[in-house]
Scaffold this motif. Structure first.
Motif, PDB file in Angstrom:
ATOM      1  N   GLY A 145       0.823  -1.202   0.000  1.00 28.67           N
ATOM      2  CA  GLY A 145       0.000   0.000   0.000  1.00 28.67           C
ATOM      3  C   GLY A 145       0.859   1.255   0.000  1.00 28.67           C
ATOM      4  N   GLN A 146       2.034   1.149   0.601  1.00 28.19           N
ATOM      5  CA  GLN A 146       2.965   2.281   0.649  1.00 28.19           C
ATOM      6  C   GLN A 146       3.950   2.267  -0.504  1.00 28.19           C
ATOM      7  OE1 GLN A 146       5.084   2.604   4.355  1.00 28.19           O
ATOM      8  NE2 GLN A 146       6.257   4.394   3.706  1.00 28.19           N
ATOM      9  N   TYR A 147       4.408   1.066  -0.875  1.00 30.07           N
ATOM     10  CA  TYR A 147       5.497   0.970  -1.850  1.00 30.07           C
ATOM     11  C   TYR A 147       5.096   0.305  -3.165  1.00 30.07           C
ATOM     12  CZ  TYR A 147       8.358   1.949   2.277  1.00 30.07           C
ATOM     13  OH  TYR A 147       8.911   2.518   3.408  1.00 30.07           O
ATOM     14  N   GLY A 148       3.815  -0.057  -3.347  1.00 30.31           N
ATOM     15  CA  GLY A 148       3.390  -0.725  -4.566  1.00 30.31           C
ATOM     16  C   GLY A 148       2.247  -0.015  -5.255  1.00 30.31           C
ATOM     17  N   ASP A 149       1.694  -0.669  -6.287  1.00 24.22           N
ATOM     18  CA  ASP A 149       0.546  -0.092  -6.993  1.00 24.22           C
ATOM     19  C   ASP A 149      -0.651  -1.032  -6.871  1.00 24.22           C
ATOM     20  OD1 ASP A 149       0.988  -2.186  -8.719  1.00 24.22           O
ATOM     21  OD2 ASP A 149       1.475  -0.952 -10.465  1.00 24.22           O
ATOM     22  N   LYS A 150      -1.711  -0.732  -7.603  1.00 19.20           N
ATOM     23  CA  LYS A 150      -2.943  -1.499  -7.445  1.00 19.20           C
ATOM     24  C   LYS A 150      -2.774  -2.964  -7.852  1.00 19.20           C
ATOM     25  CE  LYS A 150      -4.664   0.043 -11.962  1.00 19.20           C
ATOM     26  NZ  LYS A 150      -5.730   0.782 -12.663  1.00 19.20           N
ATOM     27  N   THR A 151      -1.903  -3.229  -8.836  1.00 25.06           N
ATOM     28  CA  THR A 151      -1.706  -4.625  -9.240  1.00 25.06           C
ATOM     29  C   THR A 151      -0.971  -5.412  -8.160  1.00 25.06           C
ATOM     30  OG1 THR A 151       0.399  -4.188 -10.387  1.00 25.06           O
ATOM     31  CG2 THR A 151      -1.630  -3.940 -11.662  1.00 25.06           C
ATOM     32  N   ASP A 152      -0.086  -4.753  -7.435  1.00 17.82           N
ATOM     33  CA  ASP A 152       0.602  -5.416  -6.325  1.00 17.82           C
ATOM     34  C   ASP A 152      -0.389  -5.753  -5.214  1.00 17.82           C
ATOM     35  OD1 ASP A 152       3.200  -5.167  -7.506  1.00 17.82           O
ATOM     36  OD2 ASP A 152       3.246  -3.071  -6.875  1.00 17.82           O
ATOM     37  N   ARG A 153      -1.281  -4.811  -4.929  1.00 14.81           N
ATOM     38  CA  ARG A 153      -2.269  -5.046  -3.872  1.00 14.81           C
ATOM     39  C   ARG A 153      -3.265  -6.128  -4.287  1.00 14.81           C
ATOM     40  NH1 ARG A 153      -1.411   0.535  -3.607  1.00 14.81           N
ATOM     41  NH2 ARG A 153      -3.164   1.026  -4.981  1.00 14.81           N
ATOM     42  N   ALA A 154      -3.692  -6.096  -5.557  1.00 15.06           N
ATOM     43  CA  ALA A 154      -4.655  -7.087  -6.033  1.00 15.06           C
ATOM     44  C   ALA A 154      -4.051  -8.491  -6.072  1.00 15.06           C
ATOM     45  CB  ALA A 154      -5.157  -6.711  -7.429  1.00 15.06           C
ATOM     46  N   ALA A 155      -2.728  -8.577  -6.138  1.00 13.93           N
ATOM     47  CA  ALA A 155      -2.065  -9.885  -6.167  1.00 13.93           C
ATOM     48  C   ALA A 155      -2.339 -10.682  -4.907  1.00 13.93           C
ATOM     49  CB  ALA A 155      -0.557  -9.702  -6.349  1.00 13.93           C
ATOM     50  N   TYR A 156      -2.723 -10.000  -3.839  1.00 17.33           N
ATOM     51  CA  TYR A 156      -2.959 -10.711  -2.586  1.00 17.33           C
ATOM     52  C   TYR A 156      -4.155 -11.654  -2.661  1.00 17.33           C
ATOM     53  CZ  TYR A 156      -4.065 -11.887   2.164  1.00 17.33           C
ATOM     54  OH  TYR A 156      -4.349 -12.601   3.294  1.00 17.33           O
ATOM     55  N   SER A 157      -5.088 -11.381  -3.570  1.00 18.43           N
ATOM     56  CA  SER A 157      -6.256 -12.254  -3.668  1.00 18.43           C
ATOM     57  C   SER A 157      -5.845 -13.682  -4.027  1.00 18.43           C
ATOM     58  CB  SER A 157      -7.251 -11.726  -4.703  1.00 18.43           C
ATOM     59  OG  SER A 157      -6.657 -11.680  -5.978  1.00 18.43           O
ATOM     60  N   LEU A 158      -4.716 -13.822  -4.737  1.00 22.80           N
ATOM     61  CA  LEU A 158      -4.189 -15.151  -5.032  1.00 22.80           C
ATOM     62  C   LEU A 158      -3.185 -15.589  -3.973  1.00 22.80           C
ATOM     63  CD1 LEU A 158      -4.390 -17.419  -7.079  1.00 22.80           C
ATOM     64  CD2 LEU A 158      -2.489 -16.392  -8.329  1.00 22.80           C
ATOM     65  N   LEU A 159      -2.384 -14.649  -3.496  1.00 22.60           N
ATOM     66  CA  LEU A 159      -1.406 -14.963  -2.452  1.00 22.60           C
ATOM     67  C   LEU A 159      -2.100 -15.485  -1.194  1.00 22.60           C
ATOM     68  CD1 LEU A 159       1.590 -14.863  -1.545  1.00 22.60           C
ATOM     69  CD2 LEU A 159       1.186 -12.515  -0.788  1.00 22.60           C
ATOM     70  N   ALA A 160      -3.348 -15.073  -0.991  1.00 23.60           N
ATOM     71  CA  ALA A 160      -4.099 -15.510   0.192  1.00 23.60           C
ATOM     72  C   ALA A 160      -4.283 -17.018   0.246  1.00 23.60           C
ATOM     73  CB  ALA A 160      -5.472 -14.827   0.227  1.00 23.60           C
ATOM     74  N   ALA A 189       7.602  -5.142  -3.797  1.00 25.94           N
ATOM     75  CA  ALA A 189       6.400  -5.963  -3.633  1.00 25.94           C
ATOM     76  C   ALA A 189       6.780  -7.424  -3.476  1.00 25.94           C
ATOM     77  CB  ALA A 189       5.460  -5.775  -4.817  1.00 25.94           C
ATOM     78  N   GLY A 190       7.785  -7.869  -4.225  1.00 24.42           N
ATOM     79  CA  GLY A 190       8.236  -9.250  -4.108  1.00 24.42           C
ATOM     80  C   GLY A 190       8.804  -9.556  -2.737  1.00 24.42           C
ATOM     81  N   ALA A 191       9.551  -8.605  -2.185  1.00 20.55           N
ATOM     82  CA  ALA A 191      10.149  -8.809  -0.856  1.00 20.55           C
ATOM     83  C   ALA A 191       9.111  -8.729   0.258  1.00 20.55           C
ATOM     84  CB  ALA A 191      11.235  -7.765  -0.621  1.00 20.55           C
ATOM     85  N   SER A 192       7.973  -8.103  -0.022  1.00 20.97           N
ATOM     86  CA  SER A 192       6.972  -7.861   1.015  1.00 20.97           C
ATOM     87  C   SER A 192       6.234  -9.118   1.465  1.00 20.97           C
ATOM     88  CB  SER A 192       5.947  -6.821   0.522  1.00 20.97           C
ATOM     89  OG  SER A 192       6.578  -5.567   0.307  1.00 20.97           O
ATOM     90  N   GLY A 215      18.937   5.845  -7.709  1.00 21.38           N
ATOM     91  CA  GLY A 215      18.110   6.674  -8.583  1.00 21.38           C
ATOM     92  C   GLY A 215      16.782   6.054  -8.965  1.00 21.38           C
ATOM     93  N   VAL A 216      16.417   4.953  -8.334  1.00 15.89           N
ATOM     94  CA  VAL A 216      15.135   4.286  -8.611  1.00 15.89           C
ATOM     95  C   VAL A 216      14.091   4.816  -7.639  1.00 15.89           C
ATOM     96  CG1 VAL A 216      13.910   2.098  -8.720  1.00 15.89           C
ATOM     97  CG2 VAL A 216      16.307   2.211  -9.421  1.00 15.89           C
ATOM     98  N   LYS A 217      12.994   5.347  -8.178  1.00 21.36           N
ATOM     99  CA  LYS A 217      11.931   5.876  -7.340  1.00 21.36           C
ATOM    100  C   LYS A 217      10.879   4.799  -7.081  1.00 21.36           C
ATOM    101  CE  LYS A 217      12.431  10.629  -9.016  1.00 21.36           C
ATOM    102  NZ  LYS A 217      11.744  11.782  -9.667  1.00 21.36           N
ATOM    103  N   ILE A 218      10.611   4.564  -5.804  1.00 25.48           N
ATOM    104  CA  ILE A 218       9.634   3.558  -5.393  1.00 25.48           C
ATOM    105  C   ILE A 218       8.400   4.259  -4.833  1.00 25.48           C
ATOM    106  CG2 ILE A 218       9.190   1.619  -3.837  1.00 25.48           C
ATOM    107  CD1 ILE A 218      11.151   0.920  -5.998  1.00 25.48           C
ATOM    108  N   PRO A 219       7.208   3.976  -5.374  1.00 26.23           N
ATOM    109  CA  PRO A 219       6.893   2.982  -6.414  1.00 26.23           C
ATOM    110  C   PRO A 219       6.801   3.573  -7.819  1.00 26.23           C
ATOM    111  CG  PRO A 219       4.862   3.685  -5.401  1.00 26.23           C
ATOM    112  CD  PRO A 219       5.971   4.490  -4.725  1.00 26.23           C
ATOM    113  N   ASP A 220       7.090   4.857  -7.993  1.00 25.67           N
ATOM    114  CA  ASP A 220       6.796   5.556  -9.238  1.00 25.67           C
ATOM    115  C   ASP A 220       7.369   4.880 -10.473  1.00 25.67           C
ATOM    116  OD1 ASP A 220       5.528   7.348  -7.667  1.00 25.67           O
ATOM    117  OD2 ASP A 220       7.045   8.925  -7.782  1.00 25.67           O
TER     118      ASP A 220
END
Length: 327
Positions: free
Chosen positions: A127-142, A255-258, A317-322
């Motif tokens: 929610g802090q470091y990802g986007d909507k697809t990262d959050r929606a991935a939890y429906s399967l990760l569950a 998101a992968g590390a989370s 120089g990598v902006k998270i999550p932008d």
């Protein structure tokens, strides 16, 4: 008294505090609640029934409809957690001593802790470091909540000859059926899903207490430090694996590390496994404490580790999550 607020401030408090409280009570006054009837049935003997109801409520929250990038991310997270946990668990079985432990850890605890992830912590982090697809991935990760993938790993090890005692089909189905019933109800009726969602959190302290009534303080002492080691391994092995696999797919590696955590409800997994096959019952108490310790350790350590990884990326120089947001 602000009991709930206090428990919420403690990582895994709703699970760990009742469990340790009951274990302490069981050590110093084991007969206090063993007085029969409803009291004993709820606080001492009720763990099996309460866990079964919890699994049904949890199953209702699993949405089988998921597509696109979110599906790919969820499947990748799911596979990464399972493969890393199963491989380390297999190593533990291969090199376990006569007492069935490897480095003081019960193999069943390793698999239970490392193949389950804390969904609330994952959602908070992405929610802090990802986007909507990262959050929606939890429906399967569950799907990795509960004993299913632990059972799959143990069944495979049994077929390979590394674990004594295979699960019978009936025993396997009897453990999974509450989850399946919950999934059917939740996917047929959104209102039923919301209704059962209340049980997912409400039941945790009650079955945790009942589980604790089967543990003595000696087991907590023996399992505590090794449980912390298990938590460290979960964060740095499964979390780091998720980081690099997501990076290879050019997805947000944070998101992968989370997913490098242990689910609070994974504490119930050793007991659920033992219910399916008595050959895994020997170290259930120790495994339960070790998984509980891992839950607390990962809840504290993973956000710190994620912060470290984000800082390293930003220094490059990598902006998270932008830089990883999918429009």
């Amino acid at each position: 008294m602000r009991i709930k607020a206090t428990l919420d401030r403690i990582p895994g408090g709703m699970m760990v505090v009742p469990l340790l409280l009951a274990a302490t009570l069981n050590t110093f006054a084991p007969d206090l609640l063993r007085i029969g009837n409803f009291t004993q049935q709820l606080f001492v003997d009720g763990s099996g029934t309460l866990i079964a109801l919890f699994l049904l409520c949890t199953g209702a929250q699993i949405n089988v409809r998921n597509v696109g990038v979110s599906l790919g991310k969820g499947a990748t997270l799911l596979a990464t957690k399972w493969v890393v946990g199963a491989v380390i668990g297999l190593i533990a079985y291969l090199f376990a001593g006569d007492n069935g432990l490897w480095l003081g850890l019960a193999p069943i605890a390793i698999i239970a802790a490392m193949t389950n992830s804390n969904g609330g912590l994952y959602v908070a982090l992405v929610g802090q470091y990802g986007d909507k697809t990262d959050r929606a991935a939890y429906s399967l990760l569950a799907l990795n909540d509960g004993p299913f993938f632990t059972m799959v790993a143990l069944a495979i090890f049994g077929a390979m000859g590394f674990v004594d005692g295979m699960f019978s089909v009936v025993s396997f189905v009897s453990v999974l059926l509450p989850i399946i019933v919950g999934m059917v109800l939740g996917n047929l009726d959104e209102e039923m899903r919301k209704f059962l969602d209340k049980g997912s959190s409400m039941l945790i302290p009650f079955f945790a207490f009942a589980l604790g009534m089967g543990i003595d303080f000696g087991a907590i002492i023996n399992g505590g430090l090794s449980g912390i080691l298990l938590g460290l391994a979960t964060v740095f092995l499964t979390g780091t694996a998720g980081y690099f696999i997501f990076k290879a797919f050019k997805w947000n590696p944070i998101a992968g590390a989370s997913e490098g955590s242990t689910a609070g409800n994974a504490v119930a997994t050793p007991a659920a496994i033992a219910a399916a096959s008595a050959s895994f019952a020997a170290n259930v108490d120790l495994a339960t404490v070790q998984v509980a310790a891992s839950t607390v350790t990962t809840a504290i350590l993973l956000p710190i580790y994620i912060g470290f990884l984000v800082k390293r990326l930003e220094e490059k120089g990598v902006k998270i999550p932008d830089d990883y947001v999918i429009k």
